[in-house]
Design a protein around this motif. Structure first.
Motif, PDB file in Angstrom:
ATOM      1  N   TYR A  49      40.397  53.177  45.434  1.00 30.69           N
ATOM      2  CA  TYR A  49      40.959  51.878  45.819  1.00 30.69           C
ATOM      3  C   TYR A  49      40.039  51.249  46.849  1.00 30.69           C
ATOM      4  N   ALA A  50      39.572  50.053  46.537  1.00 31.28           N
ATOM      5  CA  ALA A  50      38.671  49.353  47.456  1.00 31.28           C
ATOM      6  C   ALA A  50      39.403  48.183  48.077  1.00 31.28           C
ATOM      7  N   GLU A  51      39.232  47.994  49.371  1.00 32.46           N
ATOM      8  CA  GLU A  51      39.810  46.815  50.012  1.00 32.46           C
ATOM      9  C   GLU A  51      39.148  45.555  49.450  1.00 32.46           C
ATOM     10  N   ASP A  52      39.927  44.484  49.393  1.00 30.58           N
ATOM     11  CA  ASP A  52      39.411  43.190  48.934  1.00 30.58           C
ATOM     12  C   ASP A  52      38.470  42.633  50.004  1.00 30.58           C
ATOM     13  N   LEU A  53      37.176  42.792  49.770  1.00 32.42           N
ATOM     14  CA  LEU A  53      36.195  42.446  50.810  1.00 32.42           C
ATOM     15  C   LEU A  53      36.110  40.949  51.068  1.00 32.42           C
ATOM     16  N   SER A  54      36.719  40.145  50.190  1.00 30.48           N
ATOM     17  CA  SER A  54      36.657  38.702  50.441  1.00 30.48           C
ATOM     18  C   SER A  54      37.429  38.360  51.719  1.00 30.48           C
ATOM     19  N   LEU A  55      38.334  39.250  52.137  1.00 29.81           N
ATOM     20  CA  LEU A  55      39.033  39.049  53.410  1.00 29.81           C
ATOM     21  C   LEU A  55      38.061  39.015  54.585  1.00 29.81           C
ATOM     22  N   TYR A  56      36.882  39.630  54.395  1.00 30.77           N
ATOM     23  CA  TYR A  56      35.912  39.711  55.497  1.00 30.77           C
ATOM     24  C   TYR A  56      34.766  38.726  55.319  1.00 30.77           C
ATOM     25  N   GLY A  57      34.932  37.817  54.363  1.00 30.40           N
ATOM     26  CA  GLY A  57      33.921  36.769  54.213  1.00 30.40           C
ATOM     27  C   GLY A  57      32.626  37.212  53.557  1.00 30.40           C
ATOM     28  N   VAL A  58      32.671  38.277  52.728  1.00 29.40           N
ATOM     29  CA  VAL A  58      31.440  38.631  52.000  1.00 29.40           C
ATOM     30  C   VAL A  58      31.161  37.559  50.945  1.00 29.40           C
ATOM     31  N   GLY A  59      29.919  37.458  50.506  1.00 27.88           N
ATOM     32  CA  GLY A  59      29.543  36.417  49.557  1.00 27.88           C
ATOM     33  C   GLY A  59      29.996  36.702  48.134  1.00 27.88           C
ATOM     34  N   GLU A  60      29.801  35.706  47.279  1.00 31.21           N
ATOM     35  CA  GLU A  60      30.142  35.808  45.848  1.00 31.21           C
ATOM     36  C   GLU A  60      29.504  37.032  45.193  1.00 31.21           C
ATOM     37  N   ALA A  61      28.250  37.315  45.587  1.00 29.00           N
ATOM     38  CA  ALA A  61      27.511  38.397  44.931  1.00 29.00           C
ATOM     39  C   ALA A  61      28.209  39.743  45.147  1.00 29.00           C
ATOM     40  N   VAL A  62      28.686  39.987  46.351  1.00 24.07           N
ATOM     41  CA  VAL A  62      29.360  41.255  46.644  1.00 24.07           C
ATOM     42  C   VAL A  62      30.660  41.344  45.856  1.00 24.07           C
ATOM     43  N   MET A  63      31.415  40.243  45.835  1.00 24.84           N
ATOM     44  CA  MET A  63      32.685  40.255  45.096  1.00 24.84           C
ATOM     45  C   MET A  63      32.441  40.445  43.604  1.00 24.84           C
ATOM     46  N   ASN A  64      31.374  39.847  43.100  1.00 19.42           N
ATOM     47  CA  ASN A  64      31.011  40.010  41.691  1.00 19.42           C
ATOM     48  C   ASN A  64      30.770  41.495  41.377  1.00 19.42           C
ATOM     49  N   ARG A  65      29.973  42.172  42.214  1.00 17.28           N
ATOM     50  CA  ARG A  65      29.673  43.588  41.953  1.00 17.28           C
ATOM     51  C   ARG A  65      30.913  44.458  42.149  1.00 17.28           C
ATOM     52  N   LEU A  66      31.697  44.136  43.187  1.00 12.43           N
ATOM     53  CA  LEU A  66      32.890  44.938  43.480  1.00 12.43           C
ATOM     54  C   LEU A  66      33.877  44.857  42.313  1.00 12.43           C
ATOM     55  N   LEU A  67      34.141  43.627  41.848  1.00 12.20           N
ATOM     56  CA  LEU A  67      35.109  43.453  40.760  1.00 12.20           C
ATOM     57  C   LEU A  67      34.584  44.043  39.455  1.00 12.20           C
ATOM     58  N   LYS A  68      33.283  43.910  39.210  1.00 10.33           N
ATOM     59  CA  LYS A  68      32.739  44.498  37.989  1.00 10.33           C
ATOM     60  C   LYS A  68      32.793  46.023  38.050  1.00 10.33           C
ATOM     61  N   SER A  69      32.550  46.585  39.240  1.00 11.21           N
ATOM     62  CA  SER A  69      32.654  48.038  39.394  1.00 11.21           C
ATOM     63  C   SER A  69      34.061  48.505  39.040  1.00 11.21           C
ATOM     64  N   ALA A  70      35.040  47.667  39.392  1.00  8.25           N
ATOM     65  CA  ALA A  70      36.434  48.014  39.148  1.00  8.25           C
ATOM     66  C   ALA A  70      36.874  47.588  37.749  1.00  8.25           C
ATOM     67  N   GLY A  71      35.909  47.183  36.910  1.00 11.21           N
ATOM     68  CA  GLY A  71      36.256  46.757  35.549  1.00 11.21           C
ATOM     69  C   GLY A  71      37.223  45.579  35.564  1.00 11.21           C
ATOM     70  N   GLY A  72      37.183  44.755  36.620  1.00  9.42           N
ATOM     71  CA  GLY A  72      38.040  43.577  36.690  1.00  9.42           C
ATOM     72  C   GLY A  72      39.484  43.889  37.057  1.00  9.42           C
ATOM     73  N   ILE A  73      39.740  45.083  37.592  1.00  9.67           N
ATOM     74  CA  ILE A  73      41.135  45.418  37.946  1.00  9.67           C
ATOM     75  C   ILE A  73      41.394  45.112  39.416  1.00  9.67           C
ATOM     76  N   MET A  74      42.328  44.209  39.633  1.00 10.96           N
ATOM     77  CA  MET A  74      42.668  43.812  41.007  1.00 10.96           C
ATOM     78  C   MET A  74      44.169  43.937  41.184  1.00 10.96           C
ATOM     79  N   ILE A  75      44.591  44.606  42.247  1.00 10.41           N
ATOM     80  CA  ILE A  75      46.017  44.744  42.557  1.00 10.41           C
ATOM     81  C   ILE A  75      46.287  43.911  43.792  1.00 10.41           C
ATOM     82  N   SER A  76      47.212  42.933  43.683  1.00 11.92           N
ATOM     83  CA  SER A  76      47.486  42.166  44.907  1.00 11.92           C
ATOM     84  C   SER A  76      48.935  41.763  44.978  1.00 11.92           C
TER      85      SER A  76
END
Ligand code: TXA
Ligand code: MG
Length: 347
Positions: free
Chosen positions: A320-347
């Motif tokens: 389980y990875a924290e949603d890094l967009s809460l910390y103001g990371v850029g689009e590129a990081v969120m792109n890699r994070l979400l792709k690593s998770a196969g697009g699975i987001m729990i919120s």
């Protein structure tokens, strides 16, 4: 195959460059550092070297390779035409983490471009990469040095893990400074189209050349909906990517507290938790790894792939990875994070 480990601090830069040139001239492969991620290089004009790259990575051969050059004049032999906008972007960002797509010349074999009539080109700014590229009379084709599907390699030890025994040599240098692959922009379209987000943002580019388009396939909504709204124009963006072996989800929330509570409720002793150093004391169960401090988005980016690999090495079943967009990371990081998770987001 016996893989040589080349340590620049031991053999010195000029000896290193000489050895690398011999390896490339012989049509063999070599992994080298760049400021984004480590690359798996081979002679970019040699169909034989291209085939070896696909084999060593275990990569589908319809996925084109990026050509790396050390001097601006090297571009004319591989790109059929270079627009004024492309010249401006080179002035602004080369050497650096920006890859541009051009119509290719006949010098570039179809094996390198996955059969496409276009070619991707980048001039890296890493000192070692630069020294090698400047000494060569041909460009170097280099995908990220990971085995296909795995997180990209940001440290020499990652490359050793993935490619030792499969290629002639690995340069054992420092970790990559940025830790995410280059931004890719297609300059054959008008307006140009962003194909892969990276440290150089859409906004950075628009400041130099005005409005650009974004490939719908890389939008967050597209990754999250699991719907292929469009076939990605960078063929590599369609494959499952950057993926750790464990199942993974990104967890969000209205507040950081809510997000932490959610992750705690989902976790047990075998769970991997990806978080920031400020949350050191917030998780009692599971294997907790830290990306860095909340207020240092570039540190969070730089450590992402390393931590995903570390979870694999520890054999966790779920991440389980924290949603890094809460910390103001850029689009590129969120792109890699979400792709690593196969697009699975729990919120
Ligand atoms: O930072 C980077 O770009 C690293 C370092 C080593 O330079 N390289 C890298 O290469 O990330 P690779 O192969 O892992 O990713 C290249 C991406 C793939 O998604 C590929 O499909 C896309 O670039 N690409 C390459 N040539 C293309 C072309 N002619 N048209 C569209 N996309 C292309
Ligand atoms: Mg890659």
């Amino acid at each position: 195959m016996k893989t040589k480990l080349l340590d620049p601090s031991k053999i010195g830069l000029s000896e290193l460059v000489k050895t690398c040139k011999e390896i490339f001239d012989a049509g063999e492969l070599l992994a080298f550092p760049t400021e984004t991620v480590y690359g798996l290089g081979g002679n970019g004009l040699s169909p034989v070297s291209a085939k070896k790259i696909y084999e060593a990575k275990g990569r589908p051969s319809d996925n084109p390779l990026i050509l790396h050059i050390g001097k601006r004049e090297d571009l004319s032999g591989i790109a059929a035409s270079v627009s004024e906008k492309a010249e401006k972007l080179m002035d602004a960002f080369w050497p650096g983490p920006l890859t541009m797509i051009f119509e290719k010349t006949e010098n570039v074999p179809p094996e390198t471009t996955g059969g496409l009539s276009t070619v991707a080109v980048r001039m890296p700014k890493d000192k070692i990469a630069m020294a090698i590229l400047k000494a060569l009379p041909y460009p170097i084709a280099a995908p990220s040095a990971n085995r296909s599907g795995r997180p990209s390699c940001t440290k020499a030890e990652h490359v050793i893990e993935d490619l030792r025994g499969r290629i002639a040599a690995i340069i054992d240098a420092d970790p990559s400074e940025i830790g995410l692959e280059s931004t890719i922009i297609d300059m054959t379209a008008e307006p140009p189209v962003l194909l892969r987000p990276g440290q150089i943002s859409k906004n950075d580019i628009e400041k130099i050349i005005g409005a650009i388009d974004v490939d719908p396939a890389i939008l967050r909504s597209s990754i999250l909906s699991h719907r292929q709204v469009a076939v990605p124009k960078a063929p590599g963006m369609k494959y499952r990517h950057y993926a750790p072996k464990a199942e993974m989800a990104v967890v969000g929330g209205e507040t950081e507290r809510e997000m932490i509570e959610k992750i705690r409720s989902l976790s047990d002793g075998e769970t991997g938790i990806l978080t920031v150093s400020e949350h050191r004391d917030d998780y009692r169960e599971g294997v907790v790894l830290f990306l860095g401090k909340k207020d240092d988005p570039s540190e969070l980016a730089k450590n992402l792939f390393d931590r995903l690999r570390a979870f694999d090495a520890m054999g966790v079943k779920k991440i389980y990875a924290e949603d890094l967009s809460l910390y103001g990371v850029g689009e590129a990081v969120m792109n890699r994070l979400l792709k690593s998770a196969g697009g699975i987001m729990i919120s």
